[in-house]
Design a protein around this motif. Structure first.
Motif, PDB file in Angstrom:
ATOM      1  N   GLU A  70       0.374  -1.245   0.349  1.00  0.00           N
ATOM      2  CA  GLU A  70      -0.107  -0.292   0.041  1.00  0.00           C
ATOM      3  C   GLU A  70       0.646   1.234  -0.043  1.00  0.00           C
ATOM      4  N   ARG A  71       1.931   1.388   0.746  1.00  0.00           N
ATOM      5  CA  ARG A  71       2.774   2.505   0.633  1.00  0.00           C
ATOM      6  C   ARG A  71       3.245   2.689  -0.640  1.00  0.00           C
ATOM      7  N   ALA A  72       3.870   1.064  -1.340  1.00  0.00           N
ATOM      8  CA  ALA A  72       4.534   1.516  -2.237  1.00  0.00           C
ATOM      9  C   ALA A  72       3.481   2.128  -3.841  1.00  0.00           C
ATOM     10  N   LYS A  73       2.236   1.723  -3.640  1.00  0.00           N
ATOM     11  CA  LYS A  73       1.347   2.238  -4.652  1.00  0.00           C
ATOM     12  C   LYS A  73       1.026   3.619  -4.490  1.00  0.00           C
ATOM     13  N   ASN A  74       1.143   4.183  -2.975  1.00  0.00           N
ATOM     14  CA  ASN A  74       1.164   5.382  -2.622  1.00  0.00           C
ATOM     15  C   ASN A  74       2.387   6.193  -3.445  1.00  0.00           C
ATOM     16  N   TYR A  75       3.519   5.245  -3.267  1.00  0.00           N
ATOM     17  CA  TYR A  75       4.668   6.409  -3.819  1.00  0.00           C
ATOM     18  C   TYR A  75       4.616   6.330  -5.472  1.00  0.00           C
ATOM     19  N   LEU A  76       4.068   5.641  -5.802  1.00  0.00           N
ATOM     20  CA  LEU A  76       3.689   5.147  -7.141  1.00  0.00           C
ATOM     21  C   LEU A  76       2.422   6.317  -8.233  1.00  0.00           C
ATOM     22  N   LYS A  77       1.507   6.620  -7.096  1.00  0.00           N
ATOM     23  CA  LYS A  77       0.688   8.216  -7.119  1.00  0.00           C
ATOM     24  C   LYS A  77       1.713   8.990  -7.006  1.00  0.00           C
ATOM     25  N   ASP A  78       2.384   8.740  -6.512  1.00  0.00           N
ATOM     26  CA  ASP A  78       3.356  10.211  -6.220  1.00  0.00           C
ATOM     27  C   ASP A  78       3.902  11.009  -7.156  1.00  0.00           C
ATOM     28  N   SER A  79       3.344  11.877  -8.041  1.00  0.00           N
ATOM     29  CA  SER A  79       3.588  12.474  -9.586  1.00  0.00           C
ATOM     30  C   SER A  79       5.347  13.159  -8.611  1.00  0.00           C
ATOM     31  N   ARG A  80       5.782  13.102  -7.043  1.00  0.00           N
ATOM     32  CA  ARG A  80       6.823  14.200  -7.413  1.00  0.00           C
ATOM     33  C   ARG A  80       7.593  12.539  -7.617  1.00  0.00           C
ATOM     34  N   LEU A  81       7.515  11.648  -7.403  1.00  0.00           N
ATOM     35  CA  LEU A  81       8.465  10.831  -7.292  1.00  0.00           C
ATOM     36  C   LEU A  81       8.864   9.914  -8.694  1.00  0.00           C
ATOM     37  N   SER A  82       8.009  10.429  -9.671  1.00  0.00           N
ATOM     38  CA  SER A  82       7.796   9.459 -10.711  1.00  0.00           C
ATOM     39  C   SER A  82       9.000   9.863 -11.628  1.00  0.00           C
ATOM     40  N   SER A  83      10.588  10.268 -10.806  1.00  0.00           N
ATOM     41  CA  SER A  83      11.803   9.657 -11.335  1.00  0.00           C
ATOM     42  C   SER A  83      12.470   8.713 -10.591  1.00  0.00           C
ATOM     43  N   VAL A  84      11.663   8.776  -9.477  1.00  0.00           N
ATOM     44  CA  VAL A  84      12.614   7.152  -8.675  1.00  0.00           C
ATOM     45  C   VAL A  84      12.261   6.591  -9.609  1.00  0.00           C
ATOM     46  N   GLY A  85      13.066   5.493  -9.590  1.00  0.00           N
ATOM     47  CA  GLY A  85      12.981   3.883  -9.709  1.00  0.00           C
ATOM     48  C   GLY A  85      12.655   3.198  -9.496  1.00  0.00           C
ATOM     49  N   VAL A  86      11.318   2.109  -9.844  1.00  0.00           N
ATOM     50  CA  VAL A  86      11.041   1.408  -9.080  1.00  0.00           C
ATOM     51  C   VAL A  86      11.349   0.469  -7.951  1.00  0.00           C
ATOM     52  N   CYS A  87      12.695  -0.297  -8.122  1.00  0.00           N
ATOM     53  CA  CYS A  87      13.107  -0.489  -6.847  1.00  0.00           C
ATOM     54  C   CYS A  87      13.588   0.053  -5.885  1.00  0.00           C
ATOM     55  N   ASP A  88      13.613   1.045  -6.383  1.00  0.00           N
ATOM     56  CA  ASP A  88      14.142   2.461  -5.224  1.00  0.00           C
ATOM     57  C   ASP A  88      13.036   2.524  -4.188  1.00  0.00           C
ATOM     58  N   ILE A  89      11.788   2.524  -5.124  1.00  0.00           N
ATOM     59  CA  ILE A  89      10.240   2.386  -4.424  1.00  0.00           C
ATOM     60  C   ILE A  89       9.929   1.547  -3.124  1.00  0.00           C
ATOM     61  N   GLY A  90      10.755   0.222  -3.809  1.00  0.00           N
ATOM     62  CA  GLY A  90      10.002  -0.941  -2.907  1.00  0.00           C
ATOM     63  C   GLY A  90      11.538  -0.710  -1.867  1.00  0.00           C
ATOM     64  N   ALA A  91      12.187  -0.311  -1.654  1.00  0.00           N
ATOM     65  CA  ALA A  91      13.098   0.146  -0.317  1.00  0.00           C
ATOM     66  C   ALA A  91      12.146   0.851   0.389  1.00  0.00           C
ATOM     67  N   MET A  92      12.078   2.447  -0.678  1.00  0.00           N
ATOM     68  CA  MET A  92      11.366   3.123   0.473  1.00  0.00           C
ATOM     69  C   MET A  92       9.952   2.279   1.513  1.00  0.00           C
ATOM     70  N   ALA A  93       9.180   1.786   0.697  1.00  0.00           N
ATOM     71  CA  ALA A  93       8.246   1.024   1.075  1.00  0.00           C
ATOM     72  C   ALA A  93       8.920   0.171   2.444  1.00  0.00           C
ATOM     73  N   GLY A  94       9.836  -0.558   2.045  1.00  0.00           N
ATOM     74  CA  GLY A  94      10.464  -1.280   3.634  1.00  0.00           C
ATOM     75  C   GLY A  94      10.803  -2.460   2.682  1.00  0.00           C
ATOM     76  N   PHE A  95      10.410  -2.599   1.607  1.00  0.00           N
ATOM     77  CA  PHE A  95      10.941  -4.585   1.093  1.00  0.00           C
ATOM     78  C   PHE A  95      12.551  -4.355   0.861  1.00  0.00           C
TER      79      PHE A  95
END
Length: 128
Positions: A70-95
Motif C-alpha cells: 500500500e505504501r509503495a502504491k502511494n509512492y508510485l502514484k506520487d508525481s513528485r516521485l515519478s523519476s524515482v526507480g521502481v526498485c528504490d520505491i520498493g526499498a522506501m516502502a520497506g521491502f
C-alpha cells in the motif's frame, strides 16, 4: 478462558500490532521481520502467527507486506516521485530486495510495480 477475557486480550494484541506496525511504521524497516515483530510484541513467533491470523486472517508476513505494498502504491502514484526507480520505491516502502518487492507487490496488487505505474500514467492521459 472466558469470552470477555479473550475479547480483551484480542483488543490488547490488536492495539499493540497497530501501534508497532502501523503507527510507528515498523514495516518501513526492511529488517522488520517475524522475529523482530514477535520480539516487539513480547511473544514467540508461533504465538504471533496465531494472533495475527486470528485478528487479520493472514500471516504476520502477509500483513506486513500488504502495508508495504500500500505504501509503495502511494509512492508510485506520487508525481513528485515519478523519476524515482521502481526498485528504490520498493526499498522506501520497506521491502528487503528487488525480487521480494516485485513478487509480493504482484501477488497483492495483481500486477508488477512497473505495470501499476504504467496503468496510472495511461489512466491519466487525456483522451482525444
Amino acid at each position: 478462558m472466558d469470552k470477555d477475557h479473550k475479547k480483551a486480550q484480542d483488543e490488547y494484541y490488536k492495539s499493540q500490532i497497530v501501534l508497532i506496525v502501523e503507527k510507528e511504521k515498523a514495516y518501513l524497516d526492511p529488517h522488520f521481520g517475524i522475529e523482530t515483530f514477535a520480539l516487539r510484541m513480547g511473544v514467540n513467533r508461533f504465538k504471533l502467527a496465531r494472533i495475527v491470523s486470528n485478528l487479520f486472517g493472514v500471516s504476520p508476513l502477509t500483513y506486513v507486506n500488504r502495508l508495504r505494498a500500500e505504501r509503495a502504491k502511494n509512492y508510485l502514484k506520487d508525481s513528485r516521485l515519478s523519476s524515482v526507480g521502481v526498485c528504490d520505491i520498493g526499498a522506501m516502502a520497506g521491502f528487503s530486495s528487488r525480487y521480494t518487492f516485485i513478487y509480493e507487490f504482484k501477488n497483492i496488487v495483481g500486477m508488477t510495480p512497473s505495470e501499476y505505474r504504467s496503468s496510472l500514467v495511461s489512466n491519466n492521459m487525456p483522451h482525444a
